[in-house]
Scaffold this motif. Structure first.
Motif, PDB file in Angstrom:
ATOM      1  N   LEU A 120      -4.127  -4.131  -8.469  1.00  0.00           N
ATOM      2  CA  LEU A 120      -3.139  -3.266  -7.834  1.00  0.00           C
ATOM      3  C   LEU A 120      -1.807  -3.995  -7.700  1.00  0.00           C
ATOM      4  O   LEU A 120      -1.764  -5.214  -7.533  1.00  0.00           O
ATOM      5  N   ARG A 170      -2.968   3.900  -8.724  1.00  0.00           N
ATOM      6  CA  ARG A 170      -4.189   4.561  -8.254  1.00  0.00           C
ATOM      7  C   ARG A 170      -4.348   5.937  -8.893  1.00  0.00           C
ATOM      8  O   ARG A 170      -5.485   6.388  -9.129  1.00  0.00           O
ATOM      9  N   GLU A 171      -3.243   6.597  -9.137  1.00  0.00           N
ATOM     10  CA  GLU A 171      -3.319   7.896  -9.799  1.00  0.00           C
ATOM     11  C   GLU A 171      -3.788   7.737 -11.244  1.00  0.00           C
ATOM     12  O   GLU A 171      -4.575   8.547 -11.749  1.00  0.00           O
ATOM     13  N   SER A 193       0.813  -1.218   0.000  1.00  0.00           N
ATOM     14  CA  SER A 193       0.000   0.000   0.000  1.00  0.00           C
ATOM     15  C   SER A 193       0.842   1.261   0.000  1.00  0.00           C
ATOM     16  O   SER A 193       0.349   2.337  -0.365  1.00  0.00           O
ATOM     17  N   ASP A 247       2.041   1.277  -6.368  1.00  0.00           N
ATOM     18  CA  ASP A 247       0.641   1.375  -5.962  1.00  0.00           C
ATOM     19  C   ASP A 247       0.126   2.798  -6.166  1.00  0.00           C
ATOM     20  O   ASP A 247      -0.971   3.009  -6.704  1.00  0.00           O
ATOM     21  N   HIS A 248       0.916   3.775  -5.737  1.00  0.00           N
ATOM     22  CA  HIS A 248       0.496   5.174  -5.878  1.00  0.00           C
ATOM     23  C   HIS A 248       0.297   5.529  -7.349  1.00  0.00           C
ATOM     24  O   HIS A 248      -0.682   6.201  -7.710  1.00  0.00           O
ATOM     25  N   ASP A 290      -5.631   5.232 -12.376  1.00  0.00           N
ATOM     26  CA  ASP A 290      -7.008   4.748 -12.375  1.00  0.00           C
ATOM     27  C   ASP A 290      -7.459   4.542 -10.933  1.00  0.00           C
ATOM     28  O   ASP A 290      -7.159   3.511 -10.319  1.00  0.00           O
ATOM     29  N   PRO A 291      -8.195   5.525 -10.374  1.00  0.00           N
ATOM     30  CA  PRO A 291      -8.652   5.406  -8.979  1.00  0.00           C
ATOM     31  C   PRO A 291      -9.502   4.156  -8.724  1.00  0.00           C
ATOM     32  O   PRO A 291      -9.610   3.722  -7.576  1.00  0.00           O
ATOM     33  N   ASP A 292     -10.077   3.585  -9.768  1.00  0.00           N
ATOM     34  CA  ASP A 292     -10.916   2.396  -9.609  1.00  0.00           C
ATOM     35  C   ASP A 292     -10.196   1.117 -10.043  1.00  0.00           C
ATOM     36  O   ASP A 292     -10.854   0.094 -10.300  1.00  0.00           O
TER      37      ASP A 292
END
Length: 356
Positions: free
Chosen positions: A328, A319-320, A310, A315-316, A322-324
Motif C-alpha cells: 500500500l 485498494r480499488e 490511510s 491508498d484509495h 486490488d482490495p487484497d
C-alpha cells in the motif's frame, strides 16, 4: 456529528501526543512564518484517532472533494453542501480556517452539465459561483477559484485544459470566475491553483510559462488575484529540478502575490517495496523540495493532500484496483496507524530551517 467528533478527537488527541514533547507541524511552521495544514474530507473524520491527528497537527484545512462541482451539484437542481458543512463544523472545534476547493475545474463535469448548450454552461458557471460563494460567505475565508487551467496534452491554444468552462467562455472563463467570486464574497482571498508546475518536462515548462502569462493577464486586466497555489504531487520517477522550480516561484513572487503549496504528497509507486527504504526516500523528497520552496519569501502556506496514509487518494486508488493489495502507498507524513514517519521529521526539519 461535528460536536461528538470534536469531543472525542480532543480527548484522543491529548492522549496520543501526551507522551511526547514534540511540537506539531502546525506549530513549527507558524514559527517560520508558514501556515501548515491538510486537506480533509467528510469521511476523514469518521475515525476518531484520525480526526484527532488532523485537528492536532493542522492550522488550516482544505476541503478535499466536498465542494467540487459534481459533488455539490450531481443534478441540475440539486445543491448538497452537507459534507462541507460537516467539515466546517469540525474545523470550528479547533478554530481552524477552511480553504475552499474548487469553484471552476474543467475535470468535474457531470453528464447533465455536458449535455447543456454553450449558453446553458455559461449560466451554470455563473450560478454555481454566485450561489456557492454566497452560501459560504464569511465562513470560507479563501477559495481555489480556478483549478488546473492548463493541460498541454489537450493540444489547445495556450495549453489550456479542455472542458465545460473553456467551451462556454473560452480562456476568459478564468477572469469571469474570479470576478464573480469576488462579487459574491468581497472579503474572501482568491487563489489560482495548478498542478505539475514542479515537473521538469516539456509539459511542465508549458504549464509554468502559461501560468506566468495568465497571472500577467489577470493583473493587467485588474482582476484581483491574491495567491497562486501549486499542488506539489511529487513523483520521484518524473524529472525535477528543485532549484529551477524555486526560480519559478521567485518569478511569481515578483508579481506581488503570495504562493501556496496546496496538495503536497509523494507518489512512492516507483520506490522499493522495503518500507524503511521507501520511507527514507519519501522523506528525502519532502526535505529537498521544501528546502528549495521555503527559501522563497512569497511562499506562505504548505498544505498536504491529506495527512495520514490511510486517507490518501493513492491508498484509495490502490485498494480499488486490488482490495487484497499487499503493497500500500505511504505518501504522507503519518502512517495508517497515525504515527509519525520519517516524512514528518523531514517536513519539520525543512520548516525549522527556513531561511529567507
Amino acid at each position: 456529528m461535528g460536536a461528538a467528533l470534536s469531543a472525542c478527537a480532543a480527548s484522543q488527541g491529548s492522549r496520543a501526543f501526551a507522551q511526547t514533547n514534540e511540537e506539531t507541524l502546525g506549530a513549527i511552521a507558524q514559527k517560520s512564518g508558514i501556515t501548515f495544514g491538510t486537506s480533509i474530507a467528510a469521511d476523514t473524520m469518521e475515525i476518531p484517532a484520525q480526526a484527532a491527528l488532523y485537528l492536532h497537527q493542522a492550522r488550516i484545512f482544505t476541503v478535499d472533494w466536498a465542494l467540487i462541482f459534481g459533488n455539490l451539484r450531481p443534478e441540475a437542481n440539486l445543491f448538497l453542501p452537507g459534507d462541507a458543512e460537516a467539515i466546517l463544523a469540525f474545523a470550528d472545534t479547533g478554530n481552524l480556517p477552511v480553504h475552499g476547493h474548487a469553484l471552476a475545474w474543467n475535470e468535474s463535469r457531470p453528464e447533465w452539465l455536458m449535455s447543456l448548450s454553450k449558453a446553458g454552461k455559461q449560466k451554470a458557471l455563473d450560478r454555481h459561483i454566485d450561489e456557492t460563494v454566497g452560501y459560504f460567505a464569511g465562513r470560507l475565508p479563501s477559495w481555489n477559484v480556478v483549478n488546473e487551467p492548463f493541460w498541454p496534452g489537450h493540444g489547445l491554444d495556450g495549453g489550456f485544459r479542455d472542458g465545460p468552462w473553456l467551451q462556454a467562455f473560452g480562456q476568459d472563463y478564468v477572469s469571469r470566475a474570479f470576478k464573480r467570486a469576488q462579487a459574491a464574497d468581497p472579503k474572501a482571498r482568491l487563489v489560482l491553483n495548478e498542478a505539475m508546475a514542479e515537473v521538469w518536462s516539456e509539459d511542465g515548462a508549458k504549464i509554468r510559462a502559461g501560468l506566468l502569462k495568465l497571472v500577467d493577464r489577470l493583473q493587467h486586466d485588474g482582476v484581483r488575484l491574491d495567491a497562486v497555489g501549486l499542488q506539489g504531487h511529487l513523483d520521484p520517477a518524473r524529472p525535477y529540478d528543485d532549484a529551477g522550480f524555486a526560480d519559478f516561484l521567485h518569478q511569481l513572487g515578483e508579481r506581488k502575490i503570495n504562493i501556496m503549496i496546496t496538495e503536497l504528497d509523494v507518489d512512492d509507486s516507483s520506490l522499493p517495496d522495503d518500507i524503511p527504504t521507501r520511507d527514507a526516500a519519501v522523506a528525502a523528497r519532502y526535505r529537498d523540495f521544501l528546502k528549495a520552496v521555503l527559501a522563497v519569501p512569497a511562499v506562505k502556506t504548505v498544505i498536504t493532500w491529506q495527512l495520514a496514509d490511510s486517507a490518501s487518494w493513492y491508498d484509495h486508488a490502490a485498494r480499488e484496483a486490488d482490495p487484497d493489495a499487499k503493497r500500500l502507498p505511504r505518501p504522507l507524513p503519518f502512517d495508517a496507524a497515525f504515527r509519525p514517519k520519517p516524512a514528518a521529521d523531514a517536513i519539520a526539519e525543512a520548516l525549522r530551517n527556513r531561511r529567507i
